[in-house]
Design a protein around this motif. Structure first.
Motif, mmCIF file in Angstrom:
data_model
loop_
_atom_site.group_PDB
_atom_site.id
_atom_site.type_symbol
_atom_site.label_atom_id
_atom_site.label_comp_id
_atom_site.label_asym_id
_atom_site.label_seq_id
_atom_site.Cartn_x
_atom_site.Cartn_y
_atom_site.Cartn_z
ATOM 1 N N GLU A 203 0.751 -1.116 -0.043
ATOM 2 C CA GLU A 203 -0.219 -0.037 0.086
ATOM 3 C C GLU A 203 0.918 1.291 -0.063
ATOM 4 O O GLU A 203 0.618 2.110 -0.840
ATOM 5 C CB GLU A 203 -0.996 -0.065 1.062
ATOM 6 N N ALA A 205 3.954 1.435 -1.119
ATOM 7 C CA ALA A 205 4.559 1.693 -2.367
ATOM 8 C C ALA A 205 3.792 2.360 -3.396
ATOM 9 O O ALA A 205 3.925 2.949 -4.418
ATOM 10 C CB ALA A 205 5.074 0.389 -2.626
ATOM 11 N N GLY A 206 2.282 1.665 -3.221
ATOM 12 C CA GLY A 206 1.445 2.307 -4.290
ATOM 13 C C GLY A 206 1.027 3.793 -3.951
ATOM 14 O O GLY A 206 1.242 4.641 -5.019
ATOM 15 N N TYR A 209 3.383 6.199 -5.657
ATOM 16 C CA TYR A 209 3.434 6.397 -6.842
ATOM 17 C C TYR A 209 4.092 4.708 -7.809
ATOM 18 O O TYR A 209 4.503 5.018 -9.174
ATOM 19 C CB TYR A 209 4.272 7.526 -7.684
ATOM 20 N N GLY A 210 4.215 3.804 -6.779
ATOM 21 C CA GLY A 210 4.672 2.651 -7.795
ATOM 22 C C GLY A 210 3.604 1.976 -8.280
ATOM 23 O O GLY A 210 2.531 1.717 -7.725
ATOM 24 N N LYS A 211 4.027 1.496 -9.637
ATOM 25 C CA LYS A 211 2.867 0.711 -10.221
ATOM 26 C C LYS A 211 3.042 -0.783 -9.842
ATOM 27 O O LYS A 211 4.077 -1.007 -9.351
ATOM 28 C CB LYS A 211 3.079 0.810 -11.787
ATOM 29 N N PRO A 212 1.809 -1.216 -9.775
ATOM 30 C CA PRO A 212 1.969 -2.705 -9.249
ATOM 31 C C PRO A 212 3.050 -3.711 -9.741
ATOM 32 O O PRO A 212 3.654 -4.129 -8.937
ATOM 33 C CB PRO A 212 0.389 -3.332 -9.776
ATOM 34 N N THR A 214 6.147 -2.575 -10.686
ATOM 35 C CA THR A 214 7.270 -2.074 -10.000
ATOM 36 C C THR A 214 7.157 -2.558 -8.499
ATOM 37 O O THR A 214 8.320 -2.872 -7.934
ATOM 38 C CB THR A 214 7.363 -0.595 -9.855
ATOM 39 N N ASN A 215 6.030 -2.340 -7.986
ATOM 40 C CA ASN A 215 6.199 -2.770 -6.551
ATOM 41 C C ASN A 215 6.411 -4.226 -6.444
ATOM 42 O O ASN A 215 7.084 -4.759 -5.296
ATOM 43 C CB ASN A 215 4.737 -2.530 -5.894
ATOM 44 N N LYS A 218 10.125 -4.268 -6.640
ATOM 45 C CA LYS A 218 10.964 -3.498 -5.732
ATOM 46 C C LYS A 218 10.719 -4.017 -4.058
ATOM 47 O O LYS A 218 11.427 -3.700 -3.289
ATOM 48 C CB LYS A 218 10.596 -1.962 -5.800
ATOM 49 N N VAL A 219 9.478 -4.420 -3.923
ATOM 50 C CA VAL A 219 9.096 -4.574 -2.609
ATOM 51 C C VAL A 219 8.707 -6.289 -2.311
ATOM 52 O O VAL A 219 9.567 -6.751 -1.494
ATOM 53 C CB VAL A 219 7.707 -3.732 -2.187
ATOM 54 N N LEU B 60 -6.713 3.481 -1.347
ATOM 55 C CA LEU B 60 -6.706 2.314 -0.358
ATOM 56 C C LEU B 60 -7.874 1.353 -0.591
ATOM 57 O O LEU B 60 -7.555 0.171 -0.267
ATOM 58 C CB LEU B 60 -5.692 2.513 0.460
ATOM 59 N N SER B 80 -4.542 4.293 -6.900
ATOM 60 C CA SER B 80 -3.880 5.267 -5.678
ATOM 61 C C SER B 80 -2.372 5.462 -6.289
ATOM 62 O O SER B 80 -1.849 6.777 -5.914
ATOM 63 C CB SER B 80 -3.432 4.210 -4.630
ATOM 64 N N TYR B 81 -1.700 4.809 -7.427
ATOM 65 C CA TYR B 81 -0.435 5.476 -7.705
ATOM 66 C C TYR B 81 -0.294 6.529 -8.744
ATOM 67 O O TYR B 81 0.741 7.358 -8.777
ATOM 68 C CB TYR B 81 0.497 4.417 -8.029
ATOM 69 N N PHE B 89 1.869 6.789 7.281
ATOM 70 C CA PHE B 89 0.908 5.780 7.604
ATOM 71 C C PHE B 89 1.215 5.642 9.055
ATOM 72 O O PHE B 89 2.238 5.942 9.648
ATOM 73 C CB PHE B 89 1.370 4.484 7.052
ATOM 74 N N PHE B 95 9.956 0.513 4.175
ATOM 75 C CA PHE B 95 10.364 -0.652 3.535
ATOM 76 C C PHE B 95 11.710 -1.407 4.343
ATOM 77 O O PHE B 95 12.840 -0.810 4.141
ATOM 78 C CB PHE B 95 10.808 -0.654 2.127
ATOM 79 N N HIS B 97 13.641 -3.601 3.834
ATOM 80 C CA HIS B 97 15.068 -3.938 2.938
ATOM 81 C C HIS B 97 15.634 -2.831 2.507
ATOM 82 O O HIS B 97 16.697 -3.038 1.686
ATOM 83 C CB HIS B 97 14.478 -5.006 2.084
ATOM 84 N N MET B 98 15.210 -1.687 2.554
ATOM 85 C CA MET B 98 15.843 -0.459 2.256
ATOM 86 C C MET B 98 16.421 0.458 3.005
ATOM 87 O O MET B 98 16.047 0.387 4.257
ATOM 88 C CB MET B 98 14.926 0.284 1.013
ATOM 89 N N PHE B 106 11.971 6.875 -2.695
ATOM 90 C CA PHE B 106 11.299 5.827 -3.243
ATOM 91 C C PHE B 106 10.227 6.577 -4.232
ATOM 92 O O PHE B 106 10.207 6.248 -5.504
ATOM 93 C CB PHE B 106 10.679 4.847 -2.298
ATOM 94 N N ARG B 110 10.048 6.683 -8.565
ATOM 95 C CA ARG B 110 9.281 6.086 -9.209
ATOM 96 C C ARG B 110 8.535 7.024 -10.221
ATOM 97 O O ARG B 110 8.130 6.832 -11.181
ATOM 98 C CB ARG B 110 7.835 5.810 -8.191
ATOM 99 N N ARG B 111 8.682 8.536 -9.776
ATOM 100 C CA ARG B 111 8.219 9.553 -10.677
ATOM 101 C C ARG B 111 9.421 9.940 -11.698
ATOM 102 O O ARG B 111 9.402 10.789 -12.208
ATOM 103 C CB ARG B 111 7.748 10.716 -10.011
#
Lengths: 304, 399
Positions: A203, A205-206, A209-212, A214-215, A218-219, B60, B80-81, B89, B95, B97-98, B106, B110-111
């Motif tokens: 959620e 990541a979305g 601006y991450g597209k599904p 990409t997420n 990346k995730v 969401l 949402s993206y 949140f 994340f 792992h980052m 991030f 992405r942009r």
């Protein structure tokens, strides 16, 4: 070292006990005794055998303890094609098992998370093959792939196969057998990882601006890396030494013999123990090196 | 819509939004207009639908009915993206792992914003965490993680920034600091902030406009001072600060005020400060508006007088003292009084009269009995107790 990949904590030994007590060693005793009797002793015996020299005495051919390292040179020179084939087969099978196992694990761990009944059903389907003997399943595939069997029949009908073409005993059938055998071993560790995956990361990541797709890369993939590493190791290590699928009694033929088949025949048929032992040790060493590089490269030490 | 930083904040408009989950309704027919550039707080107890509202805006969740517009554009069916919205949140959702820097960069990456790392580093400086840029979230304390979550959202300069209880895990000092920080970021950048919280003090200090939510509805909306000075419902009167409430029948109606009979005592209420003017009504007054007297004060047209009562308990809070006065027929009244010399006279057991200026009385639209609005774990006291427990836990963890 490879086994550290399966433990939940990388350094449990370093957590030094504050109090010296005889209880811990005492409780460890049965395990240590078992390990030394059934792992350490055979390993040392194997190592010693691998350096044995052949002598011809009054009773015929016999092996004496020596330090004949040339055994290794001979074994590797002679069986290089088999070693190469073994790793080609096991790596290919691992990749296919991952390609099939990951979506399955994703289906169970993420997609069906809110549908426990469907999830259990799929999980059962993954585990169900274990209820039948592994040998029986390999034989069943041999029947299915037989020249007069249904698969070849369909391929003939579609015109993809000519009269001289066959499936059993080819690279394809062996890789197929290996993939099939190890899919559950690949799927279950990945499923455990994905089942714990917190959807809120996706959620977030979305939201960022991450597209599904990409997420996912990346995730989801990085967070399920421990499962992927465990699953690929559980597939790759036994698959490299497998000698059932590749044997000509099952899905293989002499031209598909893997290192396991060579070791088997050297031990049981030609009774050339030092060469068989040298091959076993060499296989173990290659796997250990490959696996430790893999674990380093995947960067999962801290996730495991 | 994405690909650029928002030039300025955008209006957020919710039209007839409702959200039903299997078995319960989280939001009922919500209409809301949040003007661009404002700092808007959704205040309410847990389970009142405020977080669901936020999730609907973030994309969401999908609303059961209604439309969501940002800057006049209908985004109800936009993923949402693709929404020019970022969320801080409640669970941080960093994340694991980052590294911290990767987390913050991030959204920028992405942009495809070219100098993502520079911008991320700049924002980390703002939240005083540039030294932690290469650490993993698990190596930071809860408060630090929260600041990273904030940085990760703010760095994208969204038209609309959604904050889901973003300061809950911070200790008091850091929270004050972050409140100011947030406020200055907001006024600097001119973004629209929507802040969800159950902390009425936080909402009051930070927001321009507060909407008090209860049971999926907005009970009252207005500036902090409006809400505090003139609550319209029992829920608002009790959730936002404390109130002394009395119920009674209206016995006399004048031009500018009316009189309520509260257990035989007359309480005057200004007509324009009341929601209802006849029949049974509930009226109230804030505890700091009450004066205590040892002797009965002289009747005056602009004064409400209750008493005599007996002080049942006194608690000293530093800036002031809280007195609980038991007035026969009315019940316990709470009085906040400054600690001046005369306060020595007011000990437990002392008989006192209470008075307040009529103009401070407010009249409510509903009655305390209505649909059980005093749910124990919803009130600020128990929420504060919960937070205190969390805080102590965190402090212990850090030690």
């Amino acid at each position: 070292m490879a086994f550290a990949a399966f433990s939940t904590n990388a350094a449990p030994v370093e957590a030094a006990p504050k109090k010296r007590s005889w209880i811990a060693p005492f409780l460890l005793l049965p395990g240590l005794a078992y390990l030394s009797l059934f792992f350490l002793v055979p390993l040392i015996a194997l190592l010693l055998t691998s350096f044995q020299a052949t002598e011809f005495g009054p009773l015929g051919k016999e092996f004496v303890y020596a330090f004949q390292w040339e055994n290794y040179v001979q074994a590797i020179n002679e069986y290089m094609p088999h070693i190469g084939r073994s790793f080609f087969y096991s790596i290919t099978a691992t990749i296919f098992a991952l390609l099939i196992g990951y979506p399955l694990a994703y289906l169970m761990g993420v997609t069906l998370r809110d549908f426990p009944m469907w999830k259990s059903l799929v999980l059962m389907l993954v585990i169900a093959p274990f209820f039948f003997s592994f040998l029986l399943r390999a034989l069943a595939w041999k029947q299915l792939f037989a020249d007069s069997g249904p698969v070849v029949g369909v391929l003939n009908m579609l015109g993809l196969f000519g009269p001289g073409d066959y499936l059993n005993g080819t690279d394809f059938s062996v890789i197929f057998g290996l993939t099939y055998t190890f899919i559950p071993f690949m799927t279950l560790p990945i499923y455990t990882s994905l089942d714990r995956l917190d959807i809120r990361y996706l959620e977030a990541a979305g939201d960022l601006y991450g597209k599904p797709a990409t997420n996912f890369w990346k995730v989801t993939i990085p967070l399920s890396m421990p499962g992927i590493v465990s699953g690929t190791l559980l597939t790759f290590i036994p698959a490299s030494g497998d000698y059932i699928n590749a044997s000509n009694m099952f899905l293989g033929s002499p031209s598909t013999a893997m290192i396991g088949n060579v070791i088997e025949s050297n031990y049981l048929i030609t009774q050339n123990f030092p060469i068989a032992a040298a091959l076993s040790i060499a296989l173990m060493a290659v796997i250990l090196v490959a696996v430790s590089i893999y674990i380093r490269r995947s960067g999962t030490e801290d996730l495991l | 819509m994405i690909g650029n930083f928002a030039e300025a904040g955008a209006d957020l408009e919710l039209v007839g939004i409702s959200k039903r989950f299997p078995g319960f309704t989280a939001i009922q027919e919500l209409d809301l207009l949040i003007p661009a550039g404002s700092f808007f707080a959704l205040l309410g107890p847990s389970g009142c639908g405020k977080t669901t509202t936020l999730r609907l805006v973030a994309g969401l969740e999908e609303p059961t009915t209604g439309k969501i517009l940002i800057g006049g554009k209908d985004i109800t069916n936009i993923k949402s993206y693709r929404r020019p919205v970022n969320t801080v949140f409640q669970s941080y959702a960093l994340f694991p792992h980052m590294t911290i820097l990767e987390n913050v960069a991030f959204g920028l990456r992405r942009r495809k914003i070219p100098n993502a790392i520079e911008l991320a580093t700049e924002v980390l400086k703002l939240v005083e965490l540039e030294h932690a840029a290469n650490r993993k979230p698990s190596q930071l304390s809860g408060g630090q993680q929260q600041r990273v979550a904030l940085a990760r959202a703010v760095v994208n300069r969204p038209a609309l920034l959604l904050l889901d209880e973003p300061l809950g895990a911070l200790d008091l000092k850091l929270r004050r600091q972050m409140q100011l920080e947030l406020k200055s970021i907001q006024s600097e950048v001119g973004l629209t902030f929507v802040h969800v919280t159950h902390d009425q003090e936080e909402a009051m200090t930070m927001a321009d406009t507060i909407a008090v939510m209860n049971k999926g509805r907005i009970e009252q909306m207005g500036s902090p001072s409006e809400l505090y000075d003139l609550p319209q419902t029992v829920f608002v009167a009790n959730f936002l600060g404390q109130s002394n409430l009395f119920s009674g029948k209206v016995i006399e109606n004048n031009a500018n005020s009316f009189t309520v009979d509260v257990s035989g005592k007359a309480v005057k209420v200004p007509t324009k400060r009341a929601q209802r003017h006849s029949g049974s009504v509930t009226v109230g007054v804030r505890p700091e508006k009450l004066d205590m007297h040892l002797n009965k004060p002289k009747d005056a047209a602009n004064l409400n007088i209750l008493g005599p009562g007996v002080i049942s308990d006194v608690s000293y809070t530093g800036v002031s003292s809280t007195y609980f006065v038991d007035v026969p027929g009315i019940g316990n009244m709470t009085v906040f009084a400054q600690n001046l010399e005369e306060s020595e006279n007011f000990g437990a057991g002392q008989q006192v009269w209470l008075s307040w200026v009529v103009d401070h009385t407010f009249g409510l639209a509903d009655m305390p009995e209505d649909e059980g609005k005093f749910v124990r774990d919803d009130d600020t006291t128990s929420l504060a107790a919960l937070e205190l427990a969390d805080l102590i836990e965190e402090i212990e963890e850090e030690m």
